[in-house]
Design an enzyme around this catalytic site. Structure first.
Site, PDB file in Angstrom:
ATOM      1  N   TYR A 189      -5.461   1.872   0.717  1.00 31.47           N
ATOM      2  CA  TYR A 189      -4.108   2.372   1.007  1.00 31.47           C
ATOM      3  C   TYR A 189      -3.078   1.283   0.700  1.00 31.47           C
ATOM      4  O   TYR A 189      -2.128   1.498  -0.048  1.00 31.47           O
ATOM      5  CB  TYR A 189      -4.045   2.812   2.471  1.00 31.47           C
ATOM      6  CG  TYR A 189      -2.762   3.497   2.860  1.00 31.47           C
ATOM      7  CD1 TYR A 189      -2.435   4.749   2.343  1.00 31.47           C
ATOM      8  CD2 TYR A 189      -1.866   2.910   3.760  1.00 31.47           C
ATOM      9  CE1 TYR A 189      -1.262   5.389   2.709  1.00 31.47           C
ATOM     10  CE2 TYR A 189      -0.692   3.545   4.130  1.00 31.47           C
ATOM     11  CZ  TYR A 189      -0.389   4.784   3.603  1.00 31.47           C
ATOM     12  OH  TYR A 189       0.778   5.413   3.969  1.00 31.47           O
ATOM     13  N   SER A 209       4.994   2.352   2.401  1.00 35.57           N
ATOM     14  CA  SER A 209       4.582   2.232   3.799  1.00 35.57           C
ATOM     15  C   SER A 209       4.782   0.774   4.224  1.00 35.57           C
ATOM     16  O   SER A 209       4.903  -0.115   3.361  1.00 35.57           O
ATOM     17  CB  SER A 209       3.089   2.573   3.879  1.00 35.57           C
ATOM     18  OG  SER A 209       2.542   2.189   5.103  1.00 35.57           O
TER      19      SER A 209
END
Ligand code: NAP
Length: 272
Positions: A155, A142
């Site tokens: 995350y 990401s």
């Protein structure tokens, strides 16, 4: 690119929704033999039936990537069905939204289990097959894996950990013809914000962002396929990723402020 994927055996984890589902559908259309993995069998069955009805070749394996045994069975399923593995795409993933101050540590453990250990578990059992085929291992990271995203400590940390792991797998396999790529989508319309964990570990069940203004999972699937074809190490997708990657090298403090401002603007942002 279409020709390149034709006949290739591709495992996609997290294929029951979003980016993984789009990759399974798109790559099957390109002639790949697809092995789909996720926990929800009803979704895997529905998607694979539709792919087969359109002439695609696909099998699925119900797999929780946190379970080493499930990942071993996934790899066995691919080899039994198609005789080997060319490409492993570690896409299964989970997000979060909470300030670290407020967050139960079980949230961070869960994110590391799914995002990082899920990648490690699948790679462990697929690696020897990928060495044989001189194929690819892809981690769907990401933009949050390039720079710390506030409200997403677990995350970002899990995506950074994936990068460290995959970078090292690349170097260890330098003489073995294995291609390793980290792909970094920006915001993409999917279920990821709905399933994201809040401070107490419950699912957010909603999205704080306008999903219609994001990249589509199909766009991500195409960019990832192109990255595999070109045997890239890092696959950036759009301006957010490219700008973050570039600016981080020359003015990281500016990127801190940019990320803070962007995430503070979200409705109900934990940064307020
Ligand atoms: P999504 O629609 O929520 O899909 C997540 C997929 O992961 C689902 O198929 C889910 O299937 C699977 N999954 C979750 N936990 C799992 C587990 N323990 N074992 C096996 N499968 C599991 O989200 P998405 O956006 O497509 O996310 C795919 C990847 O892209 C993730 O790694 C995410 O971090 C990354 N990404 C997304 C965005 C974005 O904005 N959407 C941006 C950058 C990166 P089951 O529930 O059936 O198991």
């Amino acid at each position: 690119m279409k020709k390149y994927l034709n006949g290739k055996v591709i495992i996609v984890t997290g294929a029951s929704s979003g980016i993984g589902e789009a990759m399974a559908r798109e790559y099957a259309k390109m002639g790949a033999k697809v092995v789909m993995a996720a926990r929800r069998e009803d979704e895997l069955q529905r998607i694979s039936t539709e792919i087969i009805a359109q002439g695609g070749e696909v099998v699925y394996s119900v797999c929780d990537v946190v379970s080493e045994e499930d990942c071993k069975q996934l790899i066995n399923r691919a080899v039994e069905a198609f005789g080997g593995i060319d490409i492993l795409i570690c896409n299964a993933g989970l997000s979060m939204r909470a300030l670290f101050d407020d967050c139960d540590l079980k949230v961070l453990h869960r994110l590391m289990d799914v995002n990082f250990w899920g990648t490690v578990n699948c790679t462990k059992y697929a690696l020897s097959w990928i060495q044989k085929s001189k194929g690819s291992i892809v981690g769907i990271s990401s933009v949050a894996g390039i720079h710390g995203l506030p409200g997403r400590t677990g995350y970002s940390a899990s995506k950074y950990a994936m990068t460290g792991f995959l970078d090292t797998i690349r170097v260890e396999n330098l003489k073995k013809g294995v291609h390793v790529m980290t792909a970094c989508p920006g915001f993409t319309a999917s279920n990821v914000r709905f399933s994201a964990l809040t401070a107490d570990g419950s699912q957010q069940g909603d999205t704080p962002r306008n999903e219609s203004k994001m990249m589509t999972p199909e766009e991500v699937a195409h960019i990832v396929a192109r990255g595999i074809h070109r045997r890239k190490r890092l696959c950036l997708m759009e301006w957010e990723g490219r700008a973050t990657h570039f600016l981080k090298k020359i003015c990281p403090a500016f990127v801190d402020r940019m990320f803070y401002a962007m995430m503070a603007k979200e409705p109900d942002s934990p940064l307020k």
